[in-house]
Design an enzyme around this catalytic site. Structure first.
Site, PDB file in Angstrom:
ATOM      1  N   ARG A  87      50.240  -5.235   4.145  1.00 18.49           N
ATOM      2  CA  ARG A  87      51.660  -5.617   4.113  1.00 18.49           C
ATOM      3  C   ARG A  87      52.503  -4.351   4.229  1.00 18.49           C
ATOM      4  NH1 ARG A  87      53.821  -5.984  -0.575  1.00 18.49           N
ATOM      5  NH2 ARG A  87      52.235  -7.322  -1.501  1.00 18.49           N
TER       6      ARG A  87
ATOM      7  N   TYR B 205      72.910 -16.548  18.153  1.00 22.17           N
ATOM      8  CA  TYR B 205      71.742 -17.431  18.082  1.00 22.17           C
ATOM      9  C   TYR B 205      71.887 -18.425  16.914  1.00 22.17           C
ATOM     10  CZ  TYR B 205      66.891 -18.867  17.523  1.00 22.17           C
ATOM     11  OH  TYR B 205      65.750 -19.606  17.397  1.00 22.17           O
TER      12      TYR B 205
ATOM     13  N   ASP C  71      71.739  -7.679  18.340  1.00 22.46           N
ATOM     14  CA  ASP C  71      70.556  -8.474  18.686  1.00 22.46           C
ATOM     15  C   ASP C  71      70.348  -8.280  20.187  1.00 22.46           C
ATOM     16  OD1 ASP C  71      68.779 -10.473  19.494  1.00 22.46           O
ATOM     17  OD2 ASP C  71      69.447 -11.876  17.947  1.00 22.46           O
TER      18      ASP C  71
ATOM     19  N   LYS D 101      60.361 -13.330  22.784  1.00 20.52           N
ATOM     20  CA  LYS D 101      60.939 -13.613  24.092  1.00 20.52           C
ATOM     21  C   LYS D 101      60.414 -12.616  25.133  1.00 20.52           C
ATOM     22  CE  LYS D 101      62.972 -16.602  21.448  1.00 20.52           C
ATOM     23  NZ  LYS D 101      64.258 -16.398  20.841  1.00 20.52           N
TER      24      LYS D 101
HETATM   25  C1  LIG Z   1      64.832 -16.633  19.537  1.00 18.10           C
HETATM   26  C2  LIG Z   1      65.928 -15.766  19.078  1.00 18.10           C
HETATM   27  C3  LIG Z   1      66.013 -15.346  17.746  1.00 18.10           C
HETATM   28  C4  LIG Z   1      65.024 -15.806  16.702  1.00 18.10           C
HETATM   29  O1  LIG Z   1      63.748 -15.304  16.943  1.00 18.10           O
HETATM   30  P1  LIG Z   1      62.384 -16.053  16.499  1.00 18.10           P
HETATM   31  O2  LIG Z   1      61.331 -15.147  17.014  1.00 18.10           O
HETATM   32  O3  LIG Z   1      62.402 -17.395  17.157  1.00 18.10           O
HETATM   33  O4  LIG Z   1      62.410 -16.167  15.017  1.00 18.10           O
HETATM   34  C5  LIG Z   1      67.027 -14.473  17.403  1.00 18.10           C
HETATM   35  N1  LIG Z   1      67.943 -14.056  18.306  1.00 18.10           N
HETATM   36  C6  LIG Z   1      67.902 -14.461  19.594  1.00 18.10           C
HETATM   37  C7  LIG Z   1      68.939 -13.970  20.539  1.00 18.10           C
HETATM   38  C8  LIG Z   1      66.901 -15.332  20.019  1.00 18.10           C
HETATM   39  O5  LIG Z   1      66.885 -15.734  21.299  1.00 18.10           O
END
Ligand SMILES: *Cc1c(COP(=O)(O)O)cnc(C)c1O
Length: 385
Positions: A50, A102, A174, A199
């Site tokens: 961890r 998001y 982000d 992604k």
């Molecule tokens: C998908 C997404 C998230 C969340 O991520 P997860 O891996 O699904 O928890 C946060 N910000 C953006 C812009 C996203 O597309």
């Protein structure tokens, strides 16, 4: 010193890229929870997975290098990464977030952090004067996405970072939609970058993970403490999959973007399409700003069909492009933000920020563009009423 200068090489050789014991060109998957210690009180380099794991550490060093930051941290999902960052704040603090952030980011603030008296407000981060007027003493950070989800709204990241600095608060970006291959917020002055590595970074729709990069030693120490205390870390195998995915990020994104530019142009000229949102189109909101701060418009497109097209029928008729949550994988995916990714946002708020029921979001994959466009074309034809 690295024996390369460009990000295409850093994607492949960055961080800790070979195994010093065997010379293996890939970092091994250290599938272990603990490590044998040499003796009591002798500070071990690795003690518990961890706290630290060599495969994860290689990924963390890689993302820090790619984003141009001081330290990287890996998490079990993008939301775990965002949760760790929001855990920097205390009761009474408040965060300003961009409208059409998001849906999950909105939800964790609205339903979880609100229980700890950490507030938020949704602001139009494209209007800097209005944004500055909202910076009250309790505001401790501005969290933005550019381009933002799902209307691909562009925010001037350097200007937001400068505003945050002026007021002594943090700017958090982000960077999921762009990745460091297309946009590097820390170079524009941001304090913290977060990713859903699920992604484009992973890129193959086979791993859920998140990453954080910071550019300050004190922040790095705090985040390391939060990461170890709250424990939302990815396993060694997922860390390996991400390192593997990132190696091809450059070639994948080149093709994603080439396809997206063609798809945006195609949709813009289609008689069934009312509006296209794509930051790479010269008439898009924030086109000039995006051009300045990012390599190109990325590979996410949103669009609306005219009212005489039935979107339920459109989604049903698609044969190649899959109806699914998520984005950034090699396969083209389409989603309906109002009922899927942004369903957590109340109807009235969605209307106010432009996420209409007719909006379609397309993550353009790396298939043949001719096949993608043929599929969109036949599905649009099927949906005409
Ligand atoms: C998908 C997404 C998230 C969340 O991520 P997860 O891996 O699904 O928890 C946060 N910000 C953006 C812009 C996203 O597309």
């Amino acid at each position: 010193m690295a024996n390369y200068k460009n990000i295409e090489s850093a994607l492949i050789h960055g961080g800790i890229s070979t195994d010093k014991f065997t010379g293996a060109v890939n970092v091994p998957i250290y599938q272990t929870s603990t490590y044998q210690q040499t003796g009591l009180g002798e500070e071990p380099k690795w003690e518990y997975s961890r706290t630290g794991n060599p495969t994860r550490a290689a990924l963390e060093a890689l993302i820090a290098e790619l984003e141009g930051g001081k330290a990287g941290f890996a998490f079990g999902s993008g939301m775990a990464a965002i949760t760790a960052v929001l855990s920097l704040f205390e009761s009474g603090d408040k965060v300003l977030i961009s409208s059409n952030v998001y849906g999950g980011t909105f939800r964790v603030l609205d339903k979880v952090f609100s229980n700890f008296n950490i507030g938020y407000s949704i602001e139009d981060t494209t209007d800097l004067a209005a944004l500055e007027s909202k910076i009250t003493p309790e505001v401790k950070a501005i969290l933005v996405e550019s381009p933002a989800n799902p209307l691909l709204t562009v925010t001037d990241l350097a200007a937001v970072a400068a505003l945050a600095k002026k007021h002594g608060i943090l700017s958090i970006v982000d960077n999921t939609f762009m990745t460091p291959y297309l946009q590097r917020p820390i170079e524009l002055g941001a304090d913290i970058v977060v990713h859903s590595a699920t992604k484009y970074l992973g890129g193959h729709s086979d791993v859920v993970a998140g990453l954080v990069v910071v550019n300050d030693d004190a922040l790095a120490q705090k985040l390391a403490f939060i990461q170890n205390s709250t424990g939302g870390v990815p396993g060694p195998f997922d860390s390996f999959l991400l390192i593997r995915g990132i190696k091809t990020l450059g070639v994948r994104l080149d093709r994603h973007v080439e396809n997206a530019e063609k798809a945006a142009e195609y949709l813009q000229n289609h008689r069934a399409v009312k509006k296209v949102y794509y930051p790479g189109l010269p008439d898009a909101q924030g086109y000039e700003i995006n051009k300045r701060q990012a390599k190109n418009g990325g590979a996410m497109i949103s669009f609306e069909l005219y009212e005489n097209y039935n979107i339920k029928k459109f989604f049903k008729a698609l044969r190649l492009v899959a109806l699914a949550e998520s984005l950034g994988g090699v396969e083209s995916l389409v989603c309906h933000p109002a009922s899927m990714t942004h369903a957590a946002i109340p109807y009235e708020v969605r209307q106010r920020i432009g996420i209409t029921d007719g909006l379609i979001r397309l993550s353009v994959g790396i298939e043949s563009i001719d096949d993608i466009l043929a599929d969109l074309d036949q599905a649009i034809a099927e949906s005409e009423e």
